[in-house]
Write an enzyme that holds these catalytic residues in place. Structure first.
Site, PDB file in Angstrom:
ATOM      1  N   THR A  12      22.145 -31.004   1.144  1.00  0.00           N
ATOM      2  CA  THR A  12      20.998 -31.117   2.380  1.00  0.00           C
ATOM      3  C   THR A  12      20.571 -30.836   3.339  1.00  0.00           C
ATOM      4  O   THR A  12      20.442 -30.726   4.265  1.00  0.00           O
ATOM      5  CB  THR A  12      20.474 -32.727   2.572  1.00  0.00           C
ATOM      6  OG1 THR A  12      21.703 -34.043   2.495  1.00  0.00           O
ATOM      7  CG2 THR A  12      19.895 -33.870   1.101  1.00  0.00           C
ATOM      8  N   CYS A 130      31.956 -16.155   8.214  1.00  0.00           N
ATOM      9  CA  CYS A 130      30.583 -15.638   8.557  1.00  0.00           C
ATOM     10  C   CYS A 130      31.049 -14.256   8.900  1.00  0.00           C
ATOM     11  O   CYS A 130      30.709 -13.289   7.995  1.00  0.00           O
ATOM     12  CB  CYS A 130      29.438 -16.558   8.760  1.00  0.00           C
ATOM     13  SG  CYS A 130      30.051 -17.115  10.469  1.00  0.00           S
ATOM     14  N   GLY A 161      24.931 -20.856  13.233  1.00  0.00           N
ATOM     15  CA  GLY A 161      26.246 -20.881  12.179  1.00  0.00           C
ATOM     16  C   GLY A 161      27.275 -22.272  13.050  1.00  0.00           C
ATOM     17  O   GLY A 161      27.612 -23.012  12.625  1.00  0.00           O
ATOM     18  N   LYS A 209      40.476 -17.161  13.110  1.00  0.00           N
ATOM     19  CA  LYS A 209      40.046 -17.120  11.836  1.00  0.00           C
ATOM     20  C   LYS A 209      39.835 -15.309  11.480  1.00  0.00           C
ATOM     21  O   LYS A 209      40.563 -15.314  10.069  1.00  0.00           O
ATOM     22  CB  LYS A 209      38.798 -17.787  11.131  1.00  0.00           C
ATOM     23  CG  LYS A 209      38.621 -19.438  11.637  1.00  0.00           C
ATOM     24  CD  LYS A 209      37.540 -20.192  11.190  1.00  0.00           C
ATOM     25  CE  LYS A 209      37.541 -21.033  12.163  1.00  0.00           C
ATOM     26  NZ  LYS A 209      36.045 -21.657  11.706  1.00  0.00           N
ATOM     27  N   HIS A 238      24.187 -12.649  12.701  1.00  0.00           N
ATOM     28  CA  HIS A 238      25.372 -12.347  13.479  1.00  0.00           C
ATOM     29  C   HIS A 238      25.306 -11.204  13.817  1.00  0.00           C
ATOM     30  O   HIS A 238      25.254 -10.216  12.500  1.00  0.00           O
ATOM     31  CB  HIS A 238      27.210 -13.143  13.061  1.00  0.00           C
ATOM     32  CG  HIS A 238      26.447 -14.160  12.880  1.00  0.00           C
ATOM     33  ND1 HIS A 238      26.139 -15.496  13.670  1.00  0.00           N
ATOM     34  CD2 HIS A 238      28.044 -14.700  12.434  1.00  0.00           C
ATOM     35  CE1 HIS A 238      26.889 -16.878  13.039  1.00  0.00           C
ATOM     36  NE2 HIS A 238      27.853 -16.616  12.888  1.00  0.00           N
ATOM     37  N   ASN A 311      23.900 -14.435   8.567  1.00  0.00           N
ATOM     38  CA  ASN A 311      25.222 -15.738   8.405  1.00  0.00           C
ATOM     39  C   ASN A 311      24.997 -16.796   7.485  1.00  0.00           C
ATOM     40  O   ASN A 311      25.593 -17.611   6.872  1.00  0.00           O
ATOM     41  CB  ASN A 311      25.431 -15.855  10.161  1.00  0.00           C
ATOM     42  CG  ASN A 311      24.402 -16.715  10.885  1.00  0.00           C
ATOM     43  OD1 ASN A 311      23.528 -16.001  10.920  1.00  0.00           O
ATOM     44  ND2 ASN A 311      24.750 -18.522  10.402  1.00  0.00           N
TER      45      ASN A 311
END
Length: 332
Positions: A12, A130, A161, A209, A238, A311
């Site tokens: 959801t 992403c 995001g 990351k 993005h 993204n």
């Protein structure tokens, strides 16, 4: 590909709903589809391929069914708890959180870049960040040809995001209400150099990351990489300025030709006619858009790129479904 039984965990949520849309659009051949979410979402009805499904509560018994692949997008804590449970029951988990990305036992996969890593999975495959996904779709064919020495990432990331809270912050800001559900400062009218938490080295977790995931996916721990990640007041897609230094010399026209023939890339580079990648154009699409291709004259073998992608789709849902497609075609 034979028909598979698929579960969507976090069905959801924003990415979960996009999983269903992408499964339908790509006509992924599933037999049974199970939608799983938190207790408060159980009972909701969602549609995929014209059929209505009732969302079930995610429990430790959810994977007792005959499930081949589970697409997870329910946050790191949920993935840490339930992905190993699913894997032990023979389910292959494709996880969209950051929980497993840097685990040495877990492949981190972008299908256009390193699909071969899927072969050594042990029940869990991680979907990269992403921003990393779209960057590496663009960089991999160049790395194969010219060998990358150094990368400077500057990202301009949409509020989607941050999920529904990020979108609400922007929408309320547009109305003059500076609420701060997702960010420490109002996002409307601002660019925030702060995505995820700050670390001891002064970088944010988002920036690190990108550094660490790039090295893992390209299987090169000696790459020199730095990153700055900015949250910008747009809803979706993005954008990234990527400066890359190669070990080998190149010609700009050859780079453009590589992009013309690369999988998953749309070349948009005609500055005389003001054609370059735009967020509004990339929205709703699965491809990575590349343009503003030009030499960096400040160093030998330097190149600048502008890279844009949706993204929520390529940066999350579509990449995971593409991994599932490789699994179904080669490994299940």
């Amino acid at each position: 590909m034979k028909k598979l039984n698929v579960a969507v965990v976090g069905a959801t949520g924003m990415v979960g709903r996009t999983f269903l849309k992408v499964l339908e659009e790509r006509d992924f051949p599933f037999d049974n589809l199970y939608l799983l979410a938190s207790k408060r979402s159980a009972g909701e009805k969602l549609t995929c391929k014209g059929k209505e499904y009732i969302v079930e509560e995610l429990t430790e018994k959810s994977f007792d069914k005959d499930i081949h692949i589970a697409l997870f997008s329910a946050g790191g804590s949920v993935s840490k708890k339930f992905a190993p449970i699913a894997a032990k029951k023979g389910v292959v988990v494709v996880d969209n959180s950051s929980a497993w990305r840097m685990d040495k036992e877990v492949p981190l996969v972008v299908p256009e870049v390193n699909p071969e890593d899927i072969a050594w999975h042990k029940g869990i495959i991680a979907n990269p960040n992403c921003s990393t996904i779209q960057a590496l779709v663009a960089l991999k064919p160049l790395h194969d040809k010219y060998s990358i020495k150094r990368i400077v990432y500057s990202t301009y990331q949409a509020v989607s995001g941050s999920g529904v809270k990020g979108i609400r912050d922007l929408e309320e800001g547009e109305k003059g209400n500076d609420i701060k559900l997702a960010y420490d400062h109002p996002i409307y009218g601002n660019c925030l150099p702060h995505i995820d938490v700050f670390m001891d080295n002064g970088y944010t977790k988002e920036e690190m990351k990108m550094v660490n995931e790039t090295k893992k996916i390209l299987n090169d721990q000696d790459l020199k990489i730095t990153a700055t990640a900015i949250r910008v007041p747009i809803k979706n897609c993005h954008s990234e300025s990527i400066n890359v230094e190669f070990n080998k010399s190149f010609e700009v026209e050859d780079v453009k030709e590589i992009f013309k023939n690369a999988e998953g890339i749309v070349l948009k580079d005609d500055v005389e006619n003001n054609i370059y990648p735009l967020a509004r154009e990339a929205a709703g699409h699965d491809e990575v858009y590349v343009g503003r291709i030009r030499r960096d004259f400040s160093l030998d073998n330097g190149l600048n790129l502008w890279v844009v992608a949706d993204n929520i789709r390529k940066g999350a849902a579509t990449n995971a479904v593409q991994i599932a497609e490789v699994l179904g075609n080669k490994y299940i």
